[in-house]
Design a protein around this motif. Structure first.
Motif, PDB file in Angstrom:
ATOM      1  N   CYS A 182       0.860  -1.191   0.000  1.00 58.51           N
ATOM      2  CA  CYS A 182       0.000   0.000   0.000  1.00 58.51           C
ATOM      3  C   CYS A 182       0.892   1.236   0.000  1.00 58.51           C
ATOM      4  CB  CYS A 182      -0.951  -0.022   1.190  1.00 58.51           C
ATOM      5  SG  CYS A 182      -0.202  -0.351   2.798  1.00 58.51           S
ATOM      6  N   CYS A 213      -4.753  -0.437  -2.327  1.00 54.07           N
ATOM      7  CA  CYS A 213      -5.210   0.481  -1.301  1.00 54.07           C
ATOM      8  C   CYS A 213      -4.409   1.794  -1.249  1.00 54.07           C
ATOM      9  CB  CYS A 213      -5.216  -0.216   0.064  1.00 54.07           C
ATOM     10  SG  CYS A 213      -6.446   0.445   1.225  1.00 54.07           S
ATOM     11  N   ASP A 216      -5.455   6.529  -5.133  1.00 52.59           N
ATOM     12  CA  ASP A 216      -6.436   6.409  -6.208  1.00 52.59           C
ATOM     13  C   ASP A 216      -5.879   5.609  -7.385  1.00 52.59           C
ATOM     14  OD1 ASP A 216      -4.971   8.217  -7.953  1.00 52.59           O
ATOM     15  OD2 ASP A 216      -5.876   9.897  -6.902  1.00 52.59           O
ATOM     16  N   LEU A 245      -7.720   2.279  -4.414  1.00 59.78           N
ATOM     17  CA  LEU A 245      -8.916   2.825  -3.797  1.00 59.78           C
ATOM     18  C   LEU A 245      -9.909   3.247  -4.869  1.00 59.78           C
ATOM     19  CD1 LEU A 245      -7.329   5.369  -1.262  1.00 59.78           C
ATOM     20  CD2 LEU A 245      -8.208   3.090  -0.710  1.00 59.78           C
ATOM     21  N   TYR A 247     -11.352   6.134  -4.424  1.00 62.80           N
ATOM     22  CA  TYR A 247     -11.425   7.537  -4.035  1.00 62.80           C
ATOM     23  C   TYR A 247     -10.331   8.347  -4.722  1.00 62.80           C
ATOM     24  CZ  TYR A 247     -14.039   5.337  -0.225  1.00 62.80           C
ATOM     25  OH  TYR A 247     -14.929   4.580   0.497  1.00 62.80           O
ATOM     26  N   CYS A 296     -10.484  -0.615  -1.137  1.00 64.46           N
ATOM     27  CA  CYS A 296     -11.475   0.118  -0.357  1.00 64.46           C
ATOM     28  C   CYS A 296     -12.273   1.095  -1.220  1.00 64.46           C
ATOM     29  CB  CYS A 296     -10.798   0.876   0.773  1.00 64.46           C
ATOM     30  SG  CYS A 296      -9.977  -0.189   1.966  1.00 64.46           S
TER      31      CYS A 296
END
Length: 401
Positions: A182, A213, A216, A245, A247, A296
């Motif tokens: 990550c 994770c 983006d 992600l 997001y 996520c």
């Protein structure tokens, strides 16, 4: 387009043949929103406690086009399950076994592989020995071997050293091993570059390397490109995967979205659209990445978007596309003419969604506490966090904003 089945080969056979493998999405965030996971611990006892919820989410990802059912075993090591007063009704073994059974049940409903996953441990953050940390991974892979998963994933590692230890343990199983960190383009928490991280993981025995994770999609694709460059420069070979992600994180530093003040309960304004996901899938494919999934924030419709973008290359559409026209073609049936006018690709490719939040900033200032392995504030414990322990953290947080 005809919906075809992939052949029954394993993960490495598929990747060696140049096939695109679509991963699944983020279970802890999705199930937290549904009321089955507690934020903070982020532990997966729902696999044993509410199997129907985990099974249904697996099925939705399968329907969306996922080729891999990853066991819901994120943070399922005993030291994490017992961390900071987390009270459980199930043992780590029970949770891991239940997760394997659910993933296999749903994988058998389609043409998917089962991947058993391990992740970073509180023991490593607390500076326990290499043997102590490896023993934790060993307990988990004993279950994965017993349940005969198809391959193994070491995911969500901030420190390449711990990721290496995980890969070394997973490799003893004789099964293919993937390793994802990550991290972003600046590297791990001690500044080891993505290229060097990848080289170390391949040398430790990883067949597939990449990231998951914290950042983006486009940031993660950039990071995997750096990994790929490092591996090739070292004269090594590997396959590459990315599970970012869902997001937007243009304002993140090396710690990723955990440093954002919106984490974890106010991230919704940052969610990528399905059209953003199609761009991500194309960028990842063009970068030479063939294992493309999510972490996520990824919901089944995001994975469907990935599958649809790569449908020509894969030679198939997912079952969920029965309820979704490519590039919004189903809007042709809408009652309102101005909505029917949106049934075209160029509209959705160029849209700039508004947040609808007056005075909302476009970006945030990350907290940037600058602590990592070995720092007193990161030492983990079985006992519940006390108010006395929280108070200095509250005071420190005030100085950051």
């Amino acid at each position: 387009m005809t919906r075809l089945s992939l052949n029954p080969q394993g993960i490495l056979e598929r990747l060696d043949a140049g096939e695109i493998v679509v991963g699944d999405g983020g279970f802890v965030f999705a199930l937290e929103k549904r009321g089955y996971v507690k934020a903070g611990p982020w532990t997966p006892e729902a696999a044993a406690e509410h199997p129907e919820a985990v099974r249904q989410l697996h099925r939705e990802f399968l329907r969306a086009g996922s080729n891999v059912m990853q066991t819901f075993t994120f943070y399922a090591s005993d030291d994490k399950l017992e961390n900071r007063g987390n009270a459980l009704s199930f043992t780590g073994q029970q949770i891991n076994e239940a997760a394997c059974d659910l993933a296999r049940e749903v994988a058998n409903e389609g043409d998917a592989l089962v991947a058993g996953g391990v992740s970073q441990t509180p023991s490593y953050l607390s500076c326990k020995s290499e043997n102590d940390v490896k023993d934790i991974f060993k307990k988990q892979i004993d279950v994965f071997i017993k349940k005969n998963v198809d391959f193994l994933i070491a995911e969500y590692f901030e420190h390449v050293e711990e990721a290496e230890w995980a890969v070394q343990v997973l490799k003893t199983s004789g099964k293919p091993v993937a390793a994802t960190m990550c991290i972003g383009p600046t590297g791990d928490m001690h500044g080891v570059t993505p290229g060097d991280c990848a080289v170390r993981l391949v040398k430790a025995g990883a067949d597939i390397v990449g990231v998951n994770c914290h950042f983006d999609p486009l940031t993660c694709v950039k990071t995997v490109k750096l990994m790929k460059e490092g591996v090739e420069k070292a004269g090594l070979k590997a396959h590459y995967m990315v599970q970012p992600l869902a997001y937007h994180t243009p304002d993140c530093n090396c710690q990723g979205f955990i440093d954002l003040p919106e984490f974890p309960f106010a991230l919704e304004p940052r969610i990528l659209t399905r059209w953003d996901m199609q761009k991500y899938a194309r960028e990842a494919y063009n970068a030479g990445i063939r294992y493309i999934g999510g972490c996520c924030g990824f919901e089944p419709y995001h994975i469907r978007a990935v599958s649809e973008e790569l449908s020509q290359e894969r030679g198939l559409l997912p079952a969920a596309s029965e309820k979704h026209g490519l590039w919004a073609s189903e809007l042709k049936m809408h009652t309102k003419p101005w909505v029917r006018a949106r049934a075209r690709r160029d509209y959705w490719e160029t849209i700039k969604p508004a947040s609808g939040r007056p005075q909302c900033p476009s970006m945030s200032v990350p907290d940037s506490w600058g602590v990592t392995k070995g720092h007193a504030e990161l030492m983990q414990q079985k006992e519940a966090t006390t108010q006395e322990q929280l108070q200095p953290l509250f005071e420190k947080a005030k100085t950051k904003h």
